[in-house]
Design an enzyme around this catalytic site. Sequence first.
Site, PDB file in Angstrom:
ATOM      1  N   HIS A 281     -36.892  -1.746  34.953  1.00 52.08           N
ATOM      2  CA  HIS A 281     -36.006  -0.885  35.730  1.00 52.08           C
ATOM      3  C   HIS A 281     -35.412  -1.639  36.909  1.00 52.08           C
ATOM      4  O   HIS A 281     -34.265  -2.072  36.864  1.00 52.08           O
ATOM      5  CB  HIS A 281     -36.776   0.354  36.190  1.00 52.08           C
ATOM      6  CG  HIS A 281     -35.933   1.427  36.815  1.00 52.08           C
ATOM      7  ND1 HIS A 281     -34.562   1.358  36.911  1.00 52.08           N
ATOM      8  CD2 HIS A 281     -36.277   2.617  37.385  1.00 52.08           C
ATOM      9  CE1 HIS A 281     -34.095   2.452  37.496  1.00 52.08           C
ATOM     10  NE2 HIS A 281     -35.112   3.226  37.803  1.00 52.08           N
ATOM     11  N   HIS A 331     -26.591  -2.898  28.405  1.00 56.37           N
ATOM     12  CA  HIS A 331     -27.029  -1.708  29.135  1.00 56.37           C
ATOM     13  C   HIS A 331     -27.308  -0.600  28.141  1.00 56.37           C
ATOM     14  O   HIS A 331     -26.702  -0.553  27.058  1.00 56.37           O
ATOM     15  CB  HIS A 331     -25.948  -1.274  30.141  1.00 56.37           C
ATOM     16  CG  HIS A 331     -26.407  -0.206  31.086  1.00 56.37           C
ATOM     17  ND1 HIS A 331     -26.263   1.139  30.803  1.00 56.37           N
ATOM     18  CD2 HIS A 331     -27.000  -0.289  32.299  1.00 56.37           C
ATOM     19  CE1 HIS A 331     -26.766   1.836  31.820  1.00 56.37           C
ATOM     20  NE2 HIS A 331     -27.215   1.006  32.728  1.00 56.37           N
ATOM     21  N   ASP A 390     -27.054  -5.924  37.169  1.00 57.87           N
ATOM     22  CA  ASP A 390     -28.062  -6.897  37.589  1.00 57.87           C
ATOM     23  C   ASP A 390     -27.543  -8.331  37.499  1.00 57.87           C
ATOM     24  O   ASP A 390     -28.025  -9.212  38.202  1.00 57.87           O
ATOM     25  CB  ASP A 390     -29.323  -6.765  36.735  1.00 57.87           C
ATOM     26  CG  ASP A 390     -29.988  -5.415  36.901  1.00 57.87           C
ATOM     27  OD1 ASP A 390     -30.222  -5.025  38.052  1.00 57.87           O
ATOM     28  OD2 ASP A 390     -30.261  -4.756  35.891  1.00 57.87           O
TER      29      ASP A 390
END
Length: 453
Positions: A281, A331, A390
């Site tokens: 996460h 994703h 990210d």
Amino acid sequence: MKKSYSEITPYVKKLAALSEHNNHIEPEMYQKHNVKRGLRDLNGNGVVTGLTEISNIKAKEKTPEGESIPCEGQLYYRGINVRDLVAGFVRDNRFGFEETIYLLLFSELPNQNQLTEFKNTLADYRSLPTSFVRDMILKAPGSDMMNILARCVLALYAYDENPDDISIPNVLRQSLFLISVFPLLSVYGYQSFQHYYNEQSLNIHLPKSDLSTAENVLHLLRGEGAYSPLEAHILDLALVLHAEHGGGNNSSFTTHVVTSSGTDTYSSVAAALGSLKGPRHGGANIKVVRMFEDMKKSINTKDKGQIEDYLVRLLNKEAFDRAGLIYGMGHAIYSKSDPRSDILKEYAKSLSVEKGYDDDYALYETVADLAPQIIGEKRKMYKGVSANVDFYSGLIYKMLELPCELYTPIFAISRIAGWSAHRIEEIQNNGKIIRPAYINVKEETEYIPLAKR
């Protein structure tokens, strides 16, 4: 002899082997019973578990024939496209995180007077109880910043005169306080770690009421004036883009589940922090940075062919951590693009010029171009793949010279805004405890008396 509470004894290993032998559910059982493992179906679509007005993700659109096809990713906060939100405060050359918090909590944009009053309120809350830093952080240092953060949040329960009151005014008061002090808890926890574990000098800076959240993070870390306006604005942008995401993510769902039990705000936030700490996460951008560090050590990153070969070896579990992943790519929902990544990429380029990271930025761009095709060729994908948030946030934090120990806490500094909105939404609109159903697949067996075992 001093007892070690961390030792895994031979007996514990024996018990672990017994557990692994007796407690195993075959993967095909999930399909047999039509269980959506991870609350995802075989096509990767999420199982609907509730309703929300806080945020929305758009990754698909319908054709005239009614078929769902991937589209450019869009993220909405309270119905407002995050691209428009960012464009608004960037155009005015101002910080946007505080405005974003207001929007997420109250479902409308503040006018100038409302925004000023809200900022002043956050500034008033941005201080910790007397001796809290000494007693709860400096006297009990730790090596993991997320655990320190969660521990501090739980400790603040004892300093609250009405900790268990879950009326909306009280929960809102607690939420504003936690939003305000998360930068302090995170940075002070890191500084105590540096002092007691790495023997670095201990410098504790007090927050400044006239600074934004992003500016205060940099000020607490570095001291007076030790950051550029561009650095502060890009960190502010990262906070805005991490503040909330669709309601279906693990930590926001955790917030709903724990809140539905009727528990206090501090317990709810601590549970969300435990969720965010997980590498699946909140810790992914650290993996991105370390993957690129390994790449630069392993190959000539000026050679496109060697970069391609390295990415293939990543997928084949032959490079870096041998997990078979190109971190920062793909994703659960987005396919063609992640809007947060698109926005961060633009500003990462500006920061790379100021900080002298041109080569790093160029390498990231090359990987972002190559990885989707390589992944598509090596893996059977039900949808497209692109760089996620990210990917560039890790590069940005590196260029900002933020310690990697604070990458996930900075995520928390931002996401506490979304968690607070979800907690309040759950209290206001539900009233039922969330109790998911599990199907038992263990056969019934007879009890055997001890003497006959």
